[in-house]
Write an enzyme that holds these catalytic residues in place. Structure first.
Site, short mmCIF file in Angstrom:
data_model
loop_
_atom_site.label_atom_id
_atom_site.label_comp_id
_atom_site.label_asym_id
_atom_site.label_seq_id
_atom_site.Cartn_x
_atom_site.Cartn_y
_atom_site.Cartn_z
N ASN A 1 1.81 3.02 11.36
CA ASN A 1 1.07 3.45 12.56
C ASN A 1 1.39 2.46 13.68
O ASN A 1 1.90 1.36 13.43
CB ASN A 1 -0.44 3.45 12.29
CG ASN A 1 -0.93 2.10 11.76
OD1 ASN A 1 -0.93 1.87 10.55
ND2 ASN A 1 -1.32 1.21 12.65
N SER B 1 0.82 -1.21 0.00
CA SER B 1 0.00 0.00 0.00
C SER B 1 0.85 1.26 0.00
O SER B 1 1.68 1.47 0.89
CB SER B 1 -0.91 0.02 1.23
OG SER B 1 -1.83 -1.03 1.20
N HIS C 1 -5.49 -9.51 -2.02
CA HIS C 1 -5.51 -9.79 -0.59
C HIS C 1 -6.49 -10.91 -0.24
O HIS C 1 -7.55 -11.04 -0.86
CB HIS C 1 -5.89 -8.54 0.21
CG HIS C 1 -4.97 -7.38 0.00
ND1 HIS C 1 -5.09 -6.53 -1.08
CD2 HIS C 1 -3.92 -6.93 0.73
CE1 HIS C 1 -4.13 -5.61 -1.02
NE2 HIS C 1 -3.42 -5.83 0.07
N MET D 1 -1.78 -7.51 6.94
CA MET D 1 -2.78 -8.34 6.26
C MET D 1 -2.28 -8.89 4.93
O MET D 1 -3.08 -9.11 4.01
CB MET D 1 -4.05 -7.51 6.03
CG MET D 1 -4.62 -6.86 7.27
SD MET D 1 -6.03 -5.79 6.87
CE MET D 1 -6.23 -4.91 8.43
N SER D 2 -0.98 -9.11 4.79
CA SER D 2 -0.45 -9.58 3.51
C SER D 2 0.88 -10.30 3.72
O SER D 2 1.23 -10.68 4.84
CB SER D 2 -0.24 -8.39 2.55
OG SER D 2 0.79 -7.54 3.02
N TYR E 1 -8.33 -10.94 2.33
CA TYR E 1 -9.58 -10.35 2.83
C TYR E 1 -10.51 -9.87 1.73
O TYR E 1 -11.67 -9.54 1.98
CB TYR E 1 -9.29 -9.20 3.82
CG TYR E 1 -8.54 -8.01 3.27
CD1 TYR E 1 -9.13 -7.11 2.40
CD2 TYR E 1 -7.22 -7.78 3.65
CE1 TYR E 1 -8.43 -6.02 1.90
CE2 TYR E 1 -6.52 -6.69 3.16
CZ TYR E 1 -7.13 -5.82 2.29
OH TYR E 1 -6.44 -4.74 1.80
N GLU E 2 -10.02 -9.82 0.49
CA GLU E 2 -10.89 -9.44 -0.61
C GLU E 2 -11.76 -10.60 -1.07
O GLU E 2 -12.61 -10.44 -1.97
CB GLU E 2 -10.06 -8.91 -1.78
CG GLU E 2 -9.36 -7.60 -1.50
CD GLU E 2 -8.59 -7.08 -2.70
OE1 GLU E 2 -9.22 -6.49 -3.59
OE2 GLU E 2 -7.36 -7.27 -2.74
N HIS F 1 -7.10 3.77 6.99
CA HIS F 1 -6.22 3.49 5.85
C HIS F 1 -5.55 4.76 5.33
O HIS F 1 -4.45 4.70 4.76
CB HIS F 1 -7.03 2.81 4.73
CG HIS F 1 -6.18 2.26 3.62
ND1 HIS F 1 -5.27 1.23 3.81
CD2 HIS F 1 -6.10 2.59 2.31
CE1 HIS F 1 -4.68 0.96 2.67
NE2 HIS F 1 -5.16 1.77 1.74
N HIS G 1 -3.24 0.24 -4.64
CA HIS G 1 -2.82 -0.94 -5.39
C HIS G 1 -3.29 -0.77 -6.83
O HIS G 1 -4.49 -0.74 -7.10
CB HIS G 1 -3.40 -2.22 -4.77
CG HIS G 1 -2.87 -2.50 -3.40
ND1 HIS G 1 -1.84 -3.39 -3.18
CD2 HIS G 1 -3.20 -1.98 -2.20
CE1 HIS G 1 -1.58 -3.41 -1.88
NE2 HIS G 1 -2.39 -2.56 -1.27
N ALA H 1 2.87 -2.29 4.17
CA ALA H 1 2.59 -1.32 5.22
C ALA H 1 2.08 -2.11 6.43
O ALA H 1 1.22 -2.99 6.27
CB ALA H 1 1.54 -0.32 4.75
#
Length: 273
Positions: free
Chosen positions: A236, A31, A84, A212-213, A86-87, A248, A62, A114
């Protein structure tokens, strides 16, 4: 599994219509990190939607483009964005490009992401060299029948991230005059951010950053016999550490703020690796 093998061959065949030569290293840009590709020369760009069996990402930052070009004295292939878990894709789906890269003869890959920091010594904007990871997603991209033409049934993950590459990245950061962090990345499925309790759990289990990746991609890269290097941009502090809400937009803002440091590290590393 014959279908998967044939699908990979079809994807490779399509890419080779545009570029037939050798490729030194692949990059997966997370990201807000795809600006590096702007510095490629003699670029060939292929939309994911045009490559047989590729998927696309709908996530901001992306760009769904595969780019091959000259960069830092090497021929480099870069994914401007990733798909991803989660997609709604399977972990096999999101790691399909890695198998294609191996089919193109690529034996080295640098993964970037990220991430949220759960090590309280970290701060937003830090770069963390990934030493190891924890797969907390409850799944694995290698589940299912195995085709020995693609990789071994039980790949060793003892040195998932190449130790020599890690040392080289630290030396590169030293030459550039800035400090980097080093640590363990923990993979959660997302898309919700981790709760404060989950972040505390991650710390107890030895994680320094959460995201998440990346982890499924690394598993398949090692399965394919590739050398793996990894960098997390700590965008963060993870939930509960500062008490602030997460979003995000903060991720994108922080990656933009550290782009000079990140790009200088990646460029020097690629030049030397």
């Amino acid at each position: 599994m014959a279908d998967l093998y044939d699908n990979v061959l079809n994807s490779v065949k399509y890419i080779k219509k545009s570029y037939m030569g050798d490729i030194d290293i692949a990059l997966i840009l997370g990201s807000g990190l795809s600006y590096l590709v702007e510095q490629f020369e003699n670029k060939i760009e292929l939309a994911y939607k045009d490559i047989p069996n590729f998927h696309t990402s709908q996530v901001e930052g992306h760009e769904n483009t595969l780019v091959i070009g000259d960069f830092c004295g090497k021929k480099v292939l870069a994914m401007k964005g990733r798909f991803h878990y989660y997609e709604g894709y399977s972990q096999s789906d999101i790691t399909y490009p890695i198998r294609v890269f191996k089919g193109l003869g690529i034996d080295k890959i640098l993964v970037t992401n990220a991430a949220g920091g759960c090590n309280e010594d970290f701060k937003p904007g830090d770069l963390m060299l990934i030493r190891d990871h924890i797969n907390f997603s409850g799944s694995n991209p290698l589940i299912g029948p195995n085709d020995d033409r693609l990789g071994t049934r039980f790949p060793d993950m003892t040195k998932a991230y190449d130790p020599q590459g890690l040392e080289l990245m630290k030396k590169c950061a030293g030459e550039l005059g800035f400090d980097v962090q080093e640590g363990v990345y923990m993979f959660f499925s997302g898309p919700s951010y981790e709760t404060p309790a989950e972040v505390r759990l991650a710390g107890i289990l030895g994680a320094d950053a959460v995201g998440m990746s990346t982890v499924p991609e690394v598993i398949v890269a090692r399965y394919c016999g590739m050398k793996v290097f990894g960098i997390s941009c700590i965008t963060n502090m993870a939930a509960g550490i500062t008490g602030e809400n997460l979003n995000h937009e903060e991720v994108i803002d922080t990656t933009d703020r550290v782009k000079s440091k990140f790009s200088s590290l990646v460029k020097l590393f690629i030049e030397k690796v």
